[in-house]
Design a protein around this motif. Structure first.
Motif, PDB file in Angstrom:
ATOM      1  N   GLY A  16       0.809  -1.274   0.115  1.00 22.52           N
ATOM      2  CA  GLY A  16       0.075   0.100  -0.047  1.00 22.52           C
ATOM      3  C   GLY A  16       0.919   1.157  -0.045  1.00 22.52           C
ATOM      4  N   ARG A  21      -0.957   4.734  -1.101  1.00 22.59           N
ATOM      5  CA  ARG A  21      -2.044   4.885  -0.181  1.00 22.59           C
ATOM      6  C   ARG A  21      -1.782   5.802   0.812  1.00 22.59           C
ATOM      7  N   ASN A  22      -2.938   6.154   1.523  1.00 21.23           N
ATOM      8  CA  ASN A  22      -2.838   6.951   2.562  1.00 21.23           C
ATOM      9  C   ASN A  22      -2.220   6.401   3.787  1.00 21.23           C
ATOM     10  N   ASP A  24      -2.480   7.099   6.921  1.00 22.16           N
ATOM     11  CA  ASP A  24      -3.166   7.242   7.934  1.00 22.16           C
ATOM     12  C   ASP A  24      -4.170   5.819   7.967  1.00 22.16           C
ATOM     13  N   ASP A  25      -4.808   5.288   6.980  1.00 20.48           N
ATOM     14  CA  ASP A  25      -5.439   4.157   6.728  1.00 20.48           C
ATOM     15  C   ASP A  25      -4.753   3.094   6.996  1.00 20.48           C
ATOM     16  N   LEU A  26      -3.348   2.810   6.406  1.00 24.10           N
ATOM     17  CA  LEU A  26      -2.472   2.024   6.780  1.00 24.10           C
ATOM     18  C   LEU A  26      -2.108   1.770   8.025  1.00 24.10           C
ATOM     19  N   ALA A  28      -3.949   2.452  10.663  1.00 23.93           N
ATOM     20  CA  ALA A  28      -5.081   1.636  11.318  1.00 23.93           C
ATOM     21  C   ALA A  28      -5.031   0.085  11.100  1.00 23.93           C
ATOM     22  N   ASN A  29      -4.846  -0.339   9.876  1.00 21.06           N
ATOM     23  CA  ASN A  29      -4.388  -1.783   9.475  1.00 21.06           C
ATOM     24  C   ASN A  29      -3.348  -2.267  10.411  1.00 21.06           C
ATOM     25  N   SER A  32      -4.018  -3.426  13.777  1.00 22.95           N
ATOM     26  CA  SER A  32      -4.840  -4.655  13.814  1.00 22.95           C
ATOM     27  C   SER A  32      -4.260  -5.891  13.645  1.00 22.95           C
ATOM     28  N   GLN A  56       0.682  11.421  15.467  1.00 23.50           N
ATOM     29  CA  GLN A  56       0.716  10.080  15.027  1.00 23.50           C
ATOM     30  C   GLN A  56       1.867   9.323  14.873  1.00 23.50           C
TER      31      GLN A  56
END
Length: 105
Positions: A16, A21-22, A24-26, A28-29, A32, A56
């Protein structure tokens, strides 16, 4: 079909980042991921994509370092396993830092 085990999730984050890709989204992934080793690697992959003064970034580094003792133990176990392999099955291990071309900015 998508795999959901830790190495695949970490590779998905790396992919990603390459695709733009952003982060910020990664991020969060990455949170997890259940395995501490791959979670820490994911956080360190994401670190250069955040400003070092951002909230962050600080959270990312804290999370990456929170399990560092467990990651070290995993490395010790890997070295123990390597040393106990039959000589014909041992590959080359890195002898010094010049063996790796890694630049973190």
């Amino acid at each position: 079909m998508s795999k959901n085990h830790s190495p695949s999730l970490m590779r998905k984050i790396r992919r990603g980042l390459k695709e733009g890709r952003n982060p910020d989204d990664l991020f969060a992934n990455a949170k997890s991921i259940s395995d501490y080793y791959y979670r820490s690697l994911s956080f360190y992959l994401l670190a250069p994509h955040f400003s070092s003064k951002s909230k962050q970034y600080k959270q990312l580094i804290n999370l990456a370092n929170s399990d560092i003792d467990k990651v070290f133990i995993k490395g010790e176990k890997t070295l123990f396993t390597y040393k106990n392999l039959h000589k014909s099955k041992q590959g080359n291990i890195l002898q010094n830092k010049d063996d790796i071309d890694l630049v973190l900015s």
